[in-house]
Design a protein around this motif. Structure first.
Motif, mmCIF file in Angstrom:
data_model
loop_
_atom_site.group_PDB
_atom_site.id
_atom_site.type_symbol
_atom_site.label_atom_id
_atom_site.label_comp_id
_atom_site.label_asym_id
_atom_site.label_seq_id
_atom_site.Cartn_x
_atom_site.Cartn_y
_atom_site.Cartn_z
ATOM 1 N N PRO A 1 -14.655 12.118 -13.608
ATOM 2 C CA PRO A 1 -13.391 11.860 -12.899
ATOM 3 C C PRO A 1 -13.122 12.942 -11.847
ATOM 4 O O PRO A 1 -13.454 14.113 -12.025
ATOM 5 C CB PRO A 1 -12.345 11.907 -14.013
ATOM 6 C CG PRO A 1 -13.113 11.609 -15.263
ATOM 7 C CD PRO A 1 -14.470 12.216 -15.057
ATOM 8 N N ILE A 2 -12.554 12.534 -10.743
ATOM 9 C CA ILE A 2 -12.222 13.473 -9.669
ATOM 10 C C ILE A 2 -10.986 14.263 -10.056
ATOM 11 O O ILE A 2 -9.964 13.711 -10.450
ATOM 12 C CB ILE A 2 -11.957 12.726 -8.345
ATOM 13 C CG1 ILE A 2 -13.187 11.927 -7.934
ATOM 14 C CG2 ILE A 2 -11.549 13.677 -7.241
ATOM 15 C CD1 ILE A 2 -12.977 11.086 -6.714
ATOM 16 N N ARG A 3 -11.112 15.584 -9.945
ATOM 17 C CA ARG A 3 -9.950 16.428 -10.202
ATOM 18 C C ARG A 3 -9.007 16.359 -9.011
ATOM 19 O O ARG A 3 -9.429 16.582 -7.870
ATOM 20 C CB ARG A 3 -10.392 17.871 -10.441
ATOM 21 C CG ARG A 3 -9.234 18.855 -10.590
ATOM 22 C CD ARG A 3 -9.732 20.259 -10.840
ATOM 23 N NE ARG A 3 -10.460 20.827 -9.732
ATOM 24 C CZ ARG A 3 -9.883 21.333 -8.631
ATOM 25 N NH1 ARG A 3 -8.572 21.296 -8.487
ATOM 26 N NH2 ARG A 3 -10.631 21.849 -7.675
ATOM 27 N N PRO A 4 -7.736 16.050 -9.197
ATOM 28 C CA PRO A 4 -6.798 16.021 -8.062
ATOM 29 C C PRO A 4 -6.699 17.403 -7.406
ATOM 30 O O PRO A 4 -6.815 18.436 -8.069
ATOM 31 C CB PRO A 4 -5.471 15.612 -8.704
ATOM 32 C CG PRO A 4 -5.846 14.980 -10.004
ATOM 33 C CD PRO A 4 -7.086 15.681 -10.464
ATOM 34 N N LEU A 5 -6.508 17.415 -6.101
ATOM 35 C CA LEU A 5 -6.316 18.673 -5.381
ATOM 36 C C LEU A 5 -4.949 19.241 -5.714
ATOM 37 O O LEU A 5 -3.952 18.518 -5.772
ATOM 38 C CB LEU A 5 -6.420 18.446 -3.871
ATOM 39 C CG LEU A 5 -7.750 17.902 -3.341
ATOM 40 C CD1 LEU A 5 -7.649 17.681 -1.835
ATOM 41 C CD2 LEU A 5 -8.897 18.834 -3.666
ATOM 42 N N ASP A 6 -4.908 20.558 -5.941
ATOM 43 C CA ASP A 6 -3.603 21.191 -6.137
ATOM 44 C C ASP A 6 -2.948 21.424 -4.771
ATOM 45 O O ASP A 6 -3.494 21.057 -3.721
ATOM 46 C CB ASP A 6 -3.725 22.482 -6.942
ATOM 47 C CG ASP A 6 -4.562 23.558 -6.237
ATOM 48 O OD1 ASP A 6 -4.613 23.559 -4.988
ATOM 49 O OD2 ASP A 6 -5.154 24.401 -6.936
ATOM 50 N N HIS B 1 -15.645 10.619 -1.112
ATOM 51 C CA HIS B 1 -16.382 11.707 -1.761
ATOM 52 C C HIS B 1 -15.514 12.371 -2.831
ATOM 53 O O HIS B 1 -14.288 12.364 -2.731
ATOM 54 C CB HIS B 1 -16.790 12.767 -0.729
ATOM 55 C CG HIS B 1 -17.804 12.277 0.253
ATOM 56 N ND1 HIS B 1 -18.179 12.983 1.368
ATOM 57 C CD2 HIS B 1 -18.542 11.124 0.286
ATOM 58 C CE1 HIS B 1 -19.083 12.305 2.052
ATOM 59 N NE2 HIS B 1 -19.324 11.180 1.406
ATOM 60 N N GLY B 2 -16.153 12.966 -3.789
ATOM 61 C CA GLY B 2 -15.392 13.565 -4.885
ATOM 62 C C GLY B 2 -15.845 14.946 -5.288
ATOM 63 O O GLY B 2 -15.538 15.402 -6.389
ATOM 64 N N SER B 3 -16.573 15.651 -4.402
ATOM 65 C CA SER B 3 -17.034 16.999 -4.759
ATOM 66 C C SER B 3 -15.886 17.991 -4.704
ATOM 67 O O SER B 3 -14.884 17.775 -4.024
ATOM 68 C CB SER B 3 -18.161 17.440 -3.821
ATOM 69 O OG SER B 3 -19.321 16.664 -4.048
ATOM 70 N N ASP B 4 -16.074 19.097 -5.390
ATOM 71 C CA ASP B 4 -15.013 20.097 -5.486
ATOM 72 C C ASP B 4 -14.695 20.703 -4.125
ATOM 73 O O ASP B 4 -15.572 20.833 -3.261
ATOM 74 C CB ASP B 4 -15.433 21.211 -6.447
ATOM 75 C CG ASP B 4 -15.338 20.775 -7.905
ATOM 76 O OD1 ASP B 4 -14.605 19.805 -8.172
ATOM 77 O OD2 ASP B 4 -16.003 21.395 -8.752
ATOM 78 N N PRO B 5 -13.450 21.104 -3.925
ATOM 79 C CA PRO B 5 -13.084 21.793 -2.682
ATOM 80 C C PRO B 5 -13.792 23.133 -2.582
ATOM 81 O O PRO B 5 -14.328 23.654 -3.575
ATOM 82 C CB PRO B 5 -11.571 21.959 -2.800
ATOM 83 C CG PRO B 5 -11.286 21.880 -4.261
ATOM 84 C CD PRO B 5 -12.311 20.955 -4.836
ATOM 85 N N VAL B 6 -13.797 23.706 -1.374
ATOM 86 C CA VAL B 6 -14.486 24.979 -1.127
ATOM 87 C C VAL B 6 -13.437 26.076 -0.952
ATOM 88 O O VAL B 6 -12.614 26.012 -0.033
ATOM 89 C CB VAL B 6 -15.373 24.889 0.125
ATOM 90 C CG1 VAL B 6 -16.021 26.231 0.429
ATOM 91 C CG2 VAL B 6 -16.441 23.822 -0.070
ATOM 92 N N PRO B 7 -13.468 27.090 -1.793
ATOM 93 C CA PRO B 7 -12.498 28.187 -1.665
ATOM 94 C C PRO B 7 -12.801 29.073 -0.453
ATOM 95 O O PRO B 7 -13.949 29.168 0.003
ATOM 96 C CB PRO B 7 -12.678 28.979 -2.963
ATOM 97 C CG PRO B 7 -13.544 28.152 -3.840
ATOM 98 C CD PRO B 7 -14.319 27.236 -2.972
ATOM 99 N N VAL B 8 -11.792 29.738 0.049
ATOM 100 C CA VAL B 8 -11.963 30.644 1.182
ATOM 101 C C VAL B 8 -12.916 31.780 0.813
ATOM 102 O O VAL B 8 -13.690 32.253 1.648
ATOM 103 C CB VAL B 8 -10.593 31.206 1.620
ATOM 104 C CG1 VAL B 8 -10.758 32.253 2.720
ATOM 105 C CG2 VAL B 8 -9.690 30.079 2.092
ATOM 106 N N GLU C 1 -3.390 21.584 1.166
ATOM 107 C CA GLU C 1 -3.148 22.219 2.468
ATOM 108 C C GLU C 1 -4.471 22.502 3.176
ATOM 109 O O GLU C 1 -4.599 22.311 4.391
ATOM 110 C CB GLU C 1 -2.353 23.516 2.280
ATOM 111 C CG GLU C 1 -0.909 23.315 1.885
ATOM 112 C CD GLU C 1 -0.182 24.646 1.713
ATOM 113 O OE1 GLU C 1 -0.762 25.694 2.120
ATOM 114 O OE2 GLU C 1 0.928 24.647 1.174
ATOM 115 N N SER C 2 -5.452 22.982 2.421
ATOM 116 C CA SER C 2 -6.767 23.261 2.995
ATOM 117 C C SER C 2 -7.411 21.976 3.511
ATOM 118 O O SER C 2 -7.996 21.942 4.595
ATOM 119 C CB SER C 2 -7.660 23.923 1.948
ATOM 120 O OG SER C 2 -8.943 24.201 2.467
#
Length: 865
Positions: free
Chosen positions: A730-735, A830-837, A740-741
């Motif tokens: 399952p895709i984790r919702p963006l916080d 797409h459902g890959s994890d976001p990329v942190p700064v 914002e990113s």
């Protein structure tokens, strides 16, 4: 000054037999190096030739042209410096964009300094040579495009789009309005927006971005297109756009791409970005060892460039003074080979094909249209002039390659032969028929409206374009202007005059239904096409016009069926959709026409599909019908992310559905699935359980999975919240911060990335690979971050296709890069994890001191660590 043919032959012989100098030096890896490749110096028999700085008079003797042509100097340093774009004003003055900050040394020092300018050159004594220079605006960073319009000039000077005005008539801009910010072009000048070509349909076309500019509601606005091109853009008499890529001399849009960009779910546009030239070879008159990849086997043949590598600024000659085969030919700059190419444009079963126009200088030796034995001749822009001649902007310098892509091989030559200096030179040349008398220049600025309308009959496309622009920008409130154009259309004016008059009246909002109908009845197809497009606002109001459209669509001789389908999509009314259905029921066999229909139905595919399948006349399986149903269903499935799949699944499970229709619906829905990604199988992801899902399950059970594999596959591909597919994470919702990113990345992608990769993420042939479903997009975040921070040099394989292209590093903050990576990893299903700064910051630290872009091999090795 005119170059004699005897002098050109001597120049060629001198280049072929001149002395050689040998040089070989070691150097640290350069930005453009491929670590996998050995870069040896030139072999001794092809050592480095000298490249002295020549005066304009000396340079003139180095040119070679076909018999019957001459070349003349129009302007040279110090009157003009580093010209990259230019345009003649109606008064005959030449406006030039000077990119003085470009590559002042091998390191590109000072490239971000405001050293560029817009200058105006004038021929005050009337001898054909410019003799006066006015700096209209300075303090610009890498100005790259200009367009004279509405009493001022549009200028692209990254990161801004400017509108410059002279409000006190002293010849110097005193008002600068920033229309847009955020444009690329500071880090990699060649991979960013350029162009600003005034078009037949009253817009400003750009290369390297998926939009153009139109003037609406008293301001300049973006209008979406499918994009295309790398540097330079041109049009023919029909308004078709032409552009190129650095190794692909000419491409064109057979259809106006603004129509084809209306439906992002239709897939990669058809009918645009079509290759014109298959013969990529070049024929220079000198050895050309100073090219970036000259060390590669076969890149140079006997010291000369074999194929195009730096083509730019294509131009369709419409000056009216060249004879066949050069009349209407395409001319293309190739600064790396010190020449200008020419191609005749032949119609091959409705598609344009380019035929190289070369000329013989000695037995067995052919050269391209305009060549020079001067290595510092760097043609970078072309334009028509008020006299019907072809003008060439020559950046005149030894070093033309940008620092991001300079290889060790090239760096050795630049240093050994002093090619980086001097800087600040530039020339403008005029190419014309040698036997043609110099014409009297049109005095458009002092002409009456009646005289301007008469000037639309000129054979010179520059005159027609400028006159149309004057009418649109200055005549909207002038009754005499409208009267003059209407009189032209009711008289015996030639076809191209009528084309421009129709578009001028459309731009003035003064076109009338009777004039549109007359144009639709005209014998010339160019006039009919112009009347069709310019008259679109009337088709929904006047039944006679819509009826004539349908007649043209059904007439195989008109050649306008596809355009009618496109134009129907502009009406946005039930009557137009009914007409579109009629045409497709009659014949859906041609892929381009089906795509035109898809582009006309954005967000309306489901009801259109249901209505189509409900027609008794559509029951029989005929050529193209199954493909049309499949393509419409795929559009519904793609949506723009999650989809409801309500009505279309009802159509699938309807017991009355014919087998061929059901199979086409299923195939289309499967085509539209979100591509597979790690832990994410290809799927149709719905916002809720589709209302027909249980009926679909019952149908599969009744028929049996083994008897209806496609139906079972469809059922197994549908997911919704609480009902993931087998093996799906399952895709984790963006916080909040990640959202914002994502939105920050959406903005950067639209402004910087979409020009190549397209808003749909589907990429562009010859320019950029797809991101949608790309294995690289879903790779480890640190790998993606290195690509954007350090750049990438091909070859690289994406979704099974090999791409031989370079991608420059993205100049942006760590936050912006993290945002755009997050965006492409979550957009398009797409459902890959976001990329942190922090990942981007670490990648930047790891790239510190690195001068070469990454290769696919390096990134693949990193992925295994």
């Amino acid at each position: 000054m005119i170059l004699s043919r005897q002098a050109t032959r001597l120049a060629v012989c001198a280049a072929l037999l001149g002395p050689w100098l040998s040089a070989a030096a070691s150097a640290a890896p350069q930005a453009g190096d491929d670590p996998k490749e050995h870069q040896p110096p030139l072999p001794p028999e092809l050592a480095l030739p000298p490249a002295p700085v020549l005066s304009p008079e000396e340079a003139l003797q180095t040119f070679v042209l076909p018999r019957g042509f001459s070349i003349e100097l129009v302007a040279a340093e110090p009157l003009v410096r580093d010209p990259v774009a230019f345009s003649f004003a109606p008064d005959g003055r030449l406006w030039v964009a000077e990119m003085c900050g470009y590559m002042n040394d091998l390191a590109g020092s000072g490239e971000g300094e405001p050293s560029g300018a817009i200058v105006v050159l004038a021929d005050e004594d009337g001898d054909g040579r410019m003799d006066a220079r006015t700096v209209f605006a300075d303090g610009l960073v890498l100005p790259r495009a200009l367009a004279l319009t509405r009493g001022g000039v549009l200028v692209i000077a990254p990161p801004e789009l400017l509108f410059l005005e002279d409000t006190d008539d002293d010849g110097i801009a005193d008002r600068r309005t920033v229309l847009e910010r955020g444009h690329a072009g500071l880090a990699s000048p060649e991979h960013a927006i350029n162009g600003l070509l005034p078009t037949l349909d009253n817009a400003f076309a750009c290369a390297n971005v998926p939009w153009r500019y139109v003037y609406k509601e008293n301001k300049f606005q973006r209008e979406a297109t499918s994009g295309g091109g790398q540097w330079g853009i041109s049009q023919d008499d029909r308004g078709r756009l032409f552009y190129d890529y650095n190794s692909d001399p000419l491409r064109y849009d057979a259809l106006p791409s603004r129509y084809l960009a209306r439906n992002p779910d239709a897939g990669a546009p058809r009918g645009t970005n079509l290759q014109v030239v298959q013969d990529l070879s070049v024929r220079p008159s000198r050895t050309t060892p100073g090219v970036n990849r000259g060390y590669r086997p076969g890149f140079l043949v006997e010291g000369k460039l074999k194929e195009a590598t730096a083509v730019c600024s294509p131009w369709i000659f419409r000056g009216g003074t060249f004879e066949s085969p050069y009349a209407g030919a395409a001319f293309v700059c190739e600064p790396a080979a010190n020449l200008v190419l020419a191609y005749a444009l032949d119609d091959d079963a409705g598609a344009l094909k380019g035929r190289a126009l070369r000329h013989s200088v000695t037995k067995g030796v052919e050269l391209d249209f305009l060549t020079s034995t001067d290595e510092r001749f760097r043609p970078v822009a072309l334009c028509d002039g008020p006299d019907g001649a072809l003008y060439v902007a020559d950046m005149y310098r030894g070093l033309i390659q940008h620092r991001l892509f300079v290889t060790t091989f090239l760096k050795q030559q630049v240093e050994a032969r002093g090619l980086a200096q001097p800087i600040g030179h530039g020339r403008i040349w005029r190419v014309r028929r040698a036997d043609a008398p110099r014409p009297e220049l049109p005095a458009l600025g002092d002409a009456s409206w009646a005289e301007l309308a008469a000037a639309l009959a000129s054979e010179n496309g520059w005159v027609r374009d400028r006159v149309q622009q004057i009418f649109v920008e200055e005549g909207a409130e002038e009754e005499k202007a409208k009267t003059a154009l209407r009189a032209l259309l009711t008289g015996d004016a030639p076809p191209l005059a009528r084309v421009h008059a129709l578009w001028a009246l459309a731009g003035m909002r003064a076109l009338q239904p009777e004039l549109v109908l007359a144009g639709l009845e005209h014998a010339d197809p160019r006039v009919r096409e112009a009347a069709l497009r310019a008259g679109e606002p009337f088709a929904g109001l006047d039944a006679r016009i819509l009826a004539r459209w349908m007649e043209l669509a059904r007439d195989p001789e008109s050649g306008l069926r596809t355009q009618v389908i496109l134009s129907l999509g502009e009406l946005q009314m039930p009557r137009a959709e009914a007409a579109l259905r009629e045409l497709l029921v009659e014949d859906a066999s041609r892929p381009l026409e089906r795509f035109a229909a898809l582009s006309s139905l954005a967000r309306r595919e489901e009801p259109f599909l249901a209505e189509l399948l409900g027609r008794r006349e559509f029951a029989a399986e005929r050529p193209g019908r199954a493909a049309l149903v499949r393509e419409l269903a795929a559009c519904v499935a793609r949506g723009s992310g999650d989809v409801p799949l309500g009505l279309v699944l009802d159509l699938v499970v309807d017991a009355r559905r014919l087998t061929w229709q059901r199979e086409a619906l299923i195939a289309g829905l499967l085509d539209g699935r979100t591509p597979a990604a790690p832990k994410r199988p290809a799927a149709l992801r719905c916002v809720e359980e589709p209302r027909a899902m249980r009926a679909l399950a019952r149908l599969v059970e009744q028929v049996g999975r083994e008897n209806a594999p496609s139906l079972a596959k469809l059922m197994d591909s549908i997911s919704w919240p609480g009902h993931p597919l087998e093996g799906e994470t399952p895709i984790r919702p963006l916080d909040g911060l990640e959202r914002e990113s994502f939105e920050r990345g959406r903005t950067l992608f639209a402004n910087v990335c979409a020009g190549c990769h397209q808003p749909t993420g589907l990429g562009m042939a010859g320019m950029a690979p797809p991101l949608r479903g790309s294995e690289w997009v879903h790779s480890r975040p640190e790998i993606l971050a290195r690509i954007l921070v350090g750049g990438l040099s091909g070859p690289i394989r994406v979704k099974g296709e090999l791409w031989e292209l370079d991608m420059p590093a993205v100049v942006a903050t760590d936050e912006e890069i993290a945002g755009v990576l997050t965006y492409i990893r979550r957009q398009w299903g797409h459902g890959s994890d976001p990329v942190p700064v922090s990942v981007v910051a670490a990648a930047r630290a790891a790239c510190k001191g690195r001068t070469a872009p990454f290769t696919a091999a390096e990134l693949e090795a990193l992925a295994k660590q």
